[in-house]
Design an enzyme around this catalytic site. Structure first.
Site, short mmCIF file in Angstrom:
data_model
loop_
_atom_site.label_atom_id
_atom_site.label_comp_id
_atom_site.label_asym_id
_atom_site.label_seq_id
_atom_site.Cartn_x
_atom_site.Cartn_y
_atom_site.Cartn_z
CG HIS A 144 10.82 38.88 -34.20
ND1 HIS A 144 10.51 37.66 -32.92
CD2 HIS A 144 11.96 39.24 -33.52
CE1 HIS A 144 11.67 37.83 -31.94
NE2 HIS A 144 12.38 38.68 -32.36
CB CYS A 145 8.39 33.87 -37.22
SG CYS A 145 6.81 34.90 -36.40
CB ILE A 146 11.62 34.06 -41.27
CG1 ILE A 146 11.86 35.49 -41.47
CG2 ILE A 146 10.22 33.82 -41.43
CD1 ILE A 146 11.75 35.84 -42.74
#
Length: 367
Positions: free
Chosen positions: A355-357
């Site tokens: 999700h962060c990338i």
């Protein structure tokens, strides 16, 4: 285009759609920092390729790569994935990219301030000047109008249901290393004005071991209106147990913007993911202010997944809990194809996960 607007999304009738609504595409940044990812990011690059390829079966993907990395990224990624040249400081598009809003006819971008998760008071690297420009560049590539929000905010620190509800943590948004000049009420006002939300649910803390000061996308997410997936552990001796029980209590006592109680589903976390001596030794201290020694535990969770058009792309950790997590998520989202990413460990060793990338770009009429 990317004209800078003087109004707010709320004034103009725009709102941030939920991630489970329709997308026009997904944005990512190619990893290269040797002080964030081990072995000069080569293993992480393979994990990013795996992630981008998985998402691309559901929706278009654009990978941004620095000038020195463009050829490598282009050669490693499938031809149908767009690669654009874009300077950057690190690879966390969720936090440096724009948050897109729509009104049923048009998509616009909200450009938030960014200070590498804490600036000079606990931030993870310096400088972050190139990352501060990523949101504007993405908006200009897509030729969409842009709002400049008057506060620092990372996309991973919020979760919305697209129907007026936002979940976040006090640990992150009220951290004095983000917006010390703003009160909770002022921050809520900015969230309402720039994301079109009405109700804000505040969890006290995020996960332990989270370098980003308690991002919500390691803790919980909306998978459909009124339905939340929550990371969990049954191990009472795990220090994470107390944190997640606290989060559960708050969520169970909350209602969404439409007055409904939340339906909460627990997804058991993987066993602790800690740096090995070899992994720690292959991260180079360059401009990072944050060291990752042997034995350091990371905030590994299956909740840090990406919802694509008809799919869900979930990090895996070569862990006994991998298969049960995939089964649980597939049962919760029968209308989606749930896909596991074997490179989850490589990404979490850099401080985040799937999700962060990633950052979704909603369709103009996403509902």
């Amino acid at each position: 285009m990317s004209n800078l607007l003087k109004t707010t999304p709320r004034q103009d009738g725009f709102r941030m759609p939920a991630e489970y609504e329709r997308h026009d595409g997904c944005w990512m940044i190619w990893p290269e920092r040797p002080d964030t990812f081990r072995l000069a990011a080569r293993p992480a690059q393979l994990a990013f390729v795996e992630t981008a390829t998985a998402i691309s079966q559901f929706e278009p993907v654009t990978m941004c790569a620095s000038p020195t990395q463009y050829r490598l990224a282009r050669s490693k990624l499938p031809e149908h994935i767009r690669v654009v040249e874009m300077s950057n400081n690190d690879a966390w598009m969720r936090d440096t990219g724009p948050i897109f809003v729509n009104n049923g006819v048009e998509v616009r971008a909200v450009d938030w301030g960014f200070n590498a998760w804490g600036g000079l008071q606990g931030g993870l690297y310096f400088p972050w000047d190139l990352d501060e420009l990523v949101a504007q560049k993405v908006a200009e590539i897509e030729k969409v109008h842009r709002y400049k929000a008057p506060m620092i905010l990372e996309g991973g620190s919020i979760a919305v249901d697209g129907e007026g509800t936002l979940i976040t943590t006090r640990q992150c948004l009220l951290n004095p290393n983000r917006n010390p000049q703003l009160s909770q009420a002022q921050i809520e006002n900015h969230l309402q004005n720039y994301l079109g939300v009405e109700k804000i649910i505040w969890l006290e803390n995020g996960c332990l071991f989270d370098e980003t000061d308690g991002h919500i996308d390691d803790v919980c997410c909306f998978i459909k209106p009124g339905v939340v997936a929550l990371t969990w552990t049954d191990d009472h001796s795990d220090p994470q147990f107390e944190r997640m029980n606290e989060a559960l209590d708050t969520l169970q006592a909350s209602t969404n913007a439409r007055g409904r109680r939340l339906e909460i589903h627990k997804i058991h976390q993987p066993d602790p993911v800690c740096f090995t001596a070899q992994e720690s030794a292959t991260i180079e201290a360059v401009e990072s202010t944050y060291m990752r020694p042997e034995g350091m535990r990371m905030a590994a969770t299956y909740i840090n997944f990406y919802l694509a058009n008809g799919g869900a792309v979930v990090p895996l950790f070569n862990d006994p809990h991998d298969a049960p997590a995939l089964r649980s998520l597939q049962q919760l989202m029968p209308d989606r194809k749930v896909v596991g990413i074997s490179g989850g460990r490589e990404i979490i060793l850099g401080g985040g996960n799937v999700h962060c990338i990633t950052q979704q770009q909603p369709a103009p009429q996403s509902r």
